[in-house]
Design an enzyme around this catalytic site. Structure first.
Site, PDB file in Angstrom:
ATOM      1  N   ASP A   1       0.857  -1.182   0.000  1.00  0.00           N
ATOM      2  CA  ASP A   1       0.000   0.000   0.000  1.00  0.00           C
ATOM      3  C   ASP A   1       0.898   1.237   0.000  1.00  0.00           C
ATOM      4  O   ASP A   1       2.095   1.160   0.306  1.00  0.00           O
ATOM      5  CB  ASP A   1      -0.895  -0.026   1.235  1.00  0.00           C
ATOM      6  CG  ASP A   1      -1.705   1.243   1.380  1.00  0.00           C
ATOM      7  OD1 ASP A   1      -2.348   1.655   0.398  1.00  0.00           O
ATOM      8  OD2 ASP A   1      -1.686   1.833   2.476  1.00  0.00           O
TER       9      ASP A   1
ATOM     10  N   ASP B   1      -7.161  -0.988   3.923  1.00  0.00           N
ATOM     11  CA  ASP B   1      -6.575  -2.170   3.291  1.00  0.00           C
ATOM     12  C   ASP B   1      -7.093  -3.473   3.876  1.00  0.00           C
ATOM     13  O   ASP B   1      -6.611  -4.550   3.493  1.00  0.00           O
ATOM     14  CB  ASP B   1      -5.050  -2.136   3.440  1.00  0.00           C
ATOM     15  CG  ASP B   1      -4.456  -0.896   2.806  1.00  0.00           C
ATOM     16  OD1 ASP B   1      -4.770  -0.637   1.640  1.00  0.00           O
ATOM     17  OD2 ASP B   1      -3.711  -0.176   3.480  1.00  0.00           O
TER      18      ASP B   1
ATOM     19  N   ASP C   1      -1.834  -0.531   5.943  1.00  0.00           N
ATOM     20  CA  ASP C   1      -1.893   0.145   7.245  1.00  0.00           C
ATOM     21  C   ASP C   1      -3.080  -0.318   8.081  1.00  0.00           C
ATOM     22  O   ASP C   1      -3.328   0.215   9.154  1.00  0.00           O
ATOM     23  CB  ASP C   1      -1.920   1.669   7.067  1.00  0.00           C
ATOM     24  CG  ASP C   1      -3.161   2.161   6.340  1.00  0.00           C
ATOM     25  OD1 ASP C   1      -3.314   3.376   6.173  1.00  0.00           O
ATOM     26  OD2 ASP C   1      -3.988   1.326   5.927  1.00  0.00           O
TER      27      ASP C   1
END
Length: 657
Positions: free
Chosen positions: A344, A550, A546
């Site tokens: 990410d 996600d 995080d």
């Protein structure tokens, strides 16, 4: 299995930040029950040996040898009988039966030697397990036993740290450890929080800053409001997670245990056949029984059973000491299989603390820069997203009065909607504009101007009509390029960037970090689709995020790691592993450590198989002395156990780094 944490332990003295992140506790050898029984059996064996070898009367050595059998064999024998009641054949019981069989045909010394060596190997395993537990439970030593709580009337009370409640205010004097997770209400100081965040230097803490239980206060005095129950502190959750991990079993271990039961039954059948067939053919009882007992000993799969879990548990404990919480042995084994990584962007590769760089009210909106920022800050105020916090922080910096919002709704990967002063305010990505980007040329022009240098554009709409665009920028984490390069070396493939950010911002960051494969402008469900494509291509994908937007991708990956943000609840619950310190360099390190653990498992299985096959062949083809068979069998078991526990050392982590 790791043991439950000890409570009520006195706090150690404060220490300076150093290389070792966690104090090391070492269980005393005789504090382990198995070692006490083994020591007693060994002492009795040594006392009985001289009169036995000197052919003294039996009454001088027989009671001592009987005591050896009792002290060294009672524990494993009873555990084996309990397992037998559950229709499980335990190798411990087979060892005790073999020792009693040797004694029954007059080989009292050989049987006692088997008991002593078997008890000693069991004690070594128990000590090694306790040392594994020590490496994790040492985290609890960081928590102080007491805290100074301030009452409503200002008086100070010294209370056990475990009795603190959310909302309490505590006083932390210079040099003391912080009693609980919370936020600074007053005062300023430097706090050594290396054990939680990994920062080598003390961090300045002022009003509004977060502090963690067990960190060491510097020269100032702090008033801290407790925000987490002591049982839910970062330290407590770290220990709980690693102890929970020790209670799980990896697929390799489960396979070994399934095979063990069938193998043990076959081994017993072989022992009976090796005893009965020669007797029916006219063989002498004593040597036939000894040979059968020797076969039972050397063919027992003790080393095979011990081959898998010690390396994986040692790797879990070592990773936990260095701020990576792996939730199970299954996860550690999967981490060792990873050959692709998806990363990410915001909060993972970047610091996750973006700032507002551009404020563009649209012509005709009637809003000033301050007015546009006020609307956005009011709508985003309830949100915990990094971009929302940046907008709220920018409004505070300008000294703006932000009105309260109602009917707040957050849609992951899209934006937020709230009612501010009776008007519907929406803050989100330009890609989610009603009617598409083509129907809002002014917004598109402003967004393109912002996104050109690699920034993120955020559109603010009032009652459904766009009124302005904000530009946001984030910085890569320290060490992010090195971490990306290390992930490429470990897995053999360059990571993939998966982000909901715009393609320009994603490409700008990817160029800085050396990432080529970029998937941008993704909703959470789109990230899941990308991971599914990689998995269908035969890749074992690690997703790193995080733990907020996600979460679907973290759940869909082969295995997942969350940047924990000091142990955020969502990260701890969703991901398979959590990087407590938000340090990217630990991710390739834990992958390398997991690979080391898998290599040690393979080594152990090979060593165990070689010893078993070699000793069994010797016993069947020739005459293997019982003491030598005992030494070979138990020696291989101890060797396999200690080989796996090599990953407990700090040097193992340094090699992985």
């Amino acid at each position: 299995m790791l043991l439950p944490p000890t409570v009520g332990r006195s706090a150690p003295t404060a220490r300076a930040a150093g290389d070792r992140p966690v104090p090391r506790r070492r269980t005393r050898v005789l504090a382990v029950r198995e070692s006490r029984w083994a020591a007693a059996a060994l002492a009795l064996f040594v006392l009985a040996l001289p009169p036995y070898l000197l052919h003294a009367p039996a009454w001088t050595w027989a009671p001592l040898y009987a005591a050896v059998y009792a002290t060294g064999g009672w524990g494993p024998g009873w555990a084996g009988l309990q397992a037998l009641r559950n229709r499980t054949l335990d190798v411990d019981l087979l060892m005790v039966v073999a020792a009693l069989g040797a004694a029954a045909v007059g080989q009292v010394l050989d049987g006692a030697l088997l008991i002593v060596i078997f008890a000693t190997s069991g004690a070594l395993e128990a000590i090694a397990t306790a040392r594994t537990a020590d490496s994790v439970r040492g985290l609890l030593d960081l928590a102080p036993a007491t805290a100074s709580r301030l009452a409503d009337d200002g008086t100070e009370q010294t209370v056990p740290a475990g009795e603190l409640a959310v909302g309490d205010t505590i006083l932390v004097r210079p040099g003391e450890r912080v009693g609980g997770d919370g936020r600074v209400l007053g005062g300023a100081s430097e706090v050594d929080q290396a054990t939680i965040t990994g920062e080598s230097l003390p961090v300045v803490k002022e009003s509004g800053d977060e502090v963690f239980a067990g960190t060491v206060n510097g020269t100032g005095m702090l008033r801290v409001k407790v925000e987490r129950d002591p049982a839910d502190s970062v330290l407590a959750r770290i220990v709980a997670m690693v102890e929970q991990a020790s209670r799980t079993k990896a697929p390799t271990q489960l396979l070994v245990e399934r095979i063990e039961q069938r193998y043990s039954l076959a081994m017993v059948a072989g022992t009976v056949a090796l005893f009965a067939v020669p007797l029916l053919a006219g063989a002498v009882l004593r040597p036939t029984l000894l040979r059968a007992m020797t076969f039972m000993i050397v063919a027992s799969p003790c080393a095979v059973v011990l081959a898998t879990m010690p390396p994986l548990l040692a790797a879990i404990a070592t990773a936990g000491r260095h701020g990576v919480l792996v939730k199970s042995a299954l996860v550690m084994e999967r981490l060792g299989q990873v050959d692709a990584v998806a990363l990410d962007k915001t909060g993972t590769l970047t610091e996750g603390t973006p700032r507002v760089t551009d404020i563009h009210p649209l012509t005709g909106s009637g809003l000033t820069e301050d007015g546009l920022l006020t609307l956005a800050a009011a709508a985003e105020h309830p949100s915990e997203h990094p971009l929302a916090r940046a907008i709220a922080r920018a409004a505070r910096t300008r000294g703006l009065r932000v009105p309260s919002a109602e009917d707040f709704v957050s849609i992951a990967g899209t934006g937020v909607t709230a009612t501010v002063d009776g008007h519907a305010v929406t803050v989100g990505s330009p890609a989610r504009l009603p009617g598409g980007r083509a129907s809002h040329p002014a917004v598109v022009a402003a967004a393109n101007e912002v996104e050109g240098p690699g920034r993120t554009a955020v559109v603010v709409a009032l009652d459904g009509a766009p009124v302005g665009v904000l530009g946001m920028a984030d910085r890569p984490r320290d060490g992010a390029p090195a971490a990306v390069a290390a992930l490429t070396r470990v897995t053999g493939a360059a990571p993939v960037l998966v982000t909901g950010d715009n393609p320009a911002a994603a490409a700008h960051l990817a160029a800085e970090l050396g990432i080529v494969d970029i998937r941008a402008d993704l909703l959470p469900r789109d990230k899941v689709t990308v991971l599914a494509e990689l998995r269908h291509a035969g890749r074992r994908v690690l997703m790193v995020g995080d733990g907020i937007n996600d979460a679907p991708a973290l759940a869909a990956a082969h295995t997942s790691v969350a940047m924990g943000r000091a142990g955020s609840d969502l990260a701890l619950e969703t991901a398979d592993a959590v990087v407590v310190r938000d340090e990217l360099a630990t991710i390739p390190a834990v992958l390398a450590l997991a690979r080391q653990a898998r290599h040690l498992v393979v080594q152990n299985l090979v060593v165990a198989a070689v010893f078993i096959v070699g000793l069994v062949a010797w016993d069947l083809a020739g005459t293997l002395p019982l003491p030598l068979g005992v030494a070979g069998h138990e020696g291989s078991t101890v060797l396999v156990g200690l080989n796996g526990l090599r990953l407990l050392s700090d040097s193992a982590w340094r090699r992985a780094r």
